[in-house]
Design an enzyme around this catalytic site. Structure first.
Site, PDB file in Angstrom:
ATOM      1  N   ASP A   1       0.816  -1.214   0.000  1.00  0.00           N
ATOM      2  CA  ASP A   1       0.000   0.000   0.000  1.00  0.00           C
ATOM      3  C   ASP A   1       0.849   1.264   0.000  1.00  0.00           C
ATOM      4  OD1 ASP A   1       0.955  -0.335   2.584  1.00  0.00           O
ATOM      5  OD2 ASP A   1      -0.989  -0.833   3.436  1.00  0.00           O
TER       6      ASP A   1
ATOM      7  N   ASP B   1      -7.348  -2.782  14.363  1.00  0.00           N
ATOM      8  CA  ASP B   1      -8.727  -3.055  13.936  1.00  0.00           C
ATOM      9  C   ASP B   1      -8.811  -4.311  13.055  1.00  0.00           C
ATOM     10  OD1 ASP B   1      -7.620  -2.196  11.559  1.00  0.00           O
ATOM     11  OD2 ASP B   1      -8.913  -0.440  11.317  1.00  0.00           O
TER      12      ASP B   1
ATOM     13  N   HIS C   1      -7.030  -5.005  10.346  1.00  0.00           N
ATOM     14  CA  HIS C   1      -6.823  -4.856   8.898  1.00  0.00           C
ATOM     15  C   HIS C   1      -5.523  -5.500   8.427  1.00  0.00           C
ATOM     16  CE1 HIS C   1      -4.757  -0.639   9.520  1.00  0.00           C
ATOM     17  NE2 HIS C   1      -3.863  -1.598   9.599  1.00  0.00           N
TER      18      HIS C   1
ATOM     19  N   GLU D   1      -9.593  -1.932   5.625  1.00  0.00           N
ATOM     20  CA  GLU D   1     -10.241  -1.617   6.889  1.00  0.00           C
ATOM     21  C   GLU D   1     -11.490  -2.483   7.076  1.00  0.00           C
ATOM     22  OE1 GLU D   1      -8.354  -0.092   8.671  1.00  0.00           O
ATOM     23  OE2 GLU D   1      -7.956   1.996   8.183  1.00  0.00           O
TER      24      GLU D   1
END
Ligand code: PGA
Length: 267
Positions: free
Chosen positions: A71, A140, A142, A147
């Site tokens: 990313d 979280d 991810h 997400e």
């Protein structure tokens, strides 16, 4: 291949990093033109240091290796000190003999992001697919910047970051308001396409996400849980990141048995 989702619990961050680097080095030694999927963040830094050390001591050659990063922040110039482009060159690429033309990092500055994302997928395909994909995990749950709520079939695309991720990453930028709100990330489906996955987590802050990913249901709410669907996964944890797993004793036992089996089989 008997052991599909191996959960390896190491004492601390250094041991976790060494173990992961050994797995990557083994991949490169058995296939010098290996295609590596790489990650950024605090977690993989120790692995990169270990790979650099192996390279410097002369027994790891990256000259034919190709890499694809997971990313990049959207609209952060590649020369910005917190871009993932800068991160990768500073922490790995400048210190090994990988060829710059063999390195791919998503282009957050592309004018047409949609067609850039398609071309990134195409480039991965042309390289023959990713042999081993290194992953961290967000608090979280991810992987990449996928997400909670991301499609489990998603491909490389633009994602909106959650407030939690923006807060977590503010430590690199100095202040929260400087953290980009969007990123270009490989999708969950792209990650699942890699031949082998290597997920790392360190520290108690990741324990809940690790538990949900490994022992919870497969869910778009915890995108790392898709690891349960992949046929060839290594999850390497330090003891704190493993502290909420309910079946740690079994994972440790399986690893002992795997070592015994591999020693006997001479692999
Ligand atoms: P970290 O990030 O390695 O900096 O904790 C992991 C991630 O968000 O994927």
């Amino acid at each position: 291949m008997f052991f599909k989702l191996r959960v390896i619990i190491e004492k601390d961050y250094s041991a976790m990093s060494r173990k992961a680097a050994e797995i990557i080095a083994k991949e490169i030694r058995s296939k010098p033109q290996a295609v590596l999927g790489l990650a950024t963040g605090s977690t993989p830094l120790g692995v990169y240091q270990e790979l650099i050390r192996m390279h410097e001591t002369g027994n790891l050659d990256f000259s034919a290796v190709r890499t694809f990063n997971l990313d990049e922040y959207y609209r952060l110039r590649p020369d910005h000190p917190e871009s993932y482009h800068s991160f990768m060159f500073k922490n790995l690429f400048e210190k090994i003999n990988v060829k710059p033309e063999n390195v791919s990092i998503p282009d957050g500055m592309a004018t047409d992001i949609g067609s850039f994302c398609e071309s990134y997928e195409e480039r991965i395909k042309e390289a023959g697919g990713i042999d081993i994909q290194l992953l961290g995990i967000g608090r979280d749950g991810h992987i990449g910047f996928n997400e909670p709520g991301s499609s489990l079939g998603s491909r490389t695309r633009l994602k909106t970051l959650t407030e939690e991720t923006i807060r977590d990453n503010a430590r690199f930028f100095g202040k929260e308001s400087d953290v980009p709100h969007f990123a270009v990330t490989m999708g969950v489906g792209t990650i699942l396409g890699a031949k082998k996955l290597l997920m790392l987590a360190s520290g108690g802050g990741k324990a809940r996400a690790v538990r949900d990913a490994i022992e919870g249901p497969v869910s778009a709410q915890v995108t790392a849980s898709v690891l349960q669907l992949h046929p060839n996964v290594f999850v390497i944890l330090d003891e704190e990141a493993a502290s909420m797993l309910s079946r740690s004793d079994y994972y440790i036992y399986v690893e002992k048995m795997a070592e015994k089996f591999e020693a006997e089989a001479g692999t």
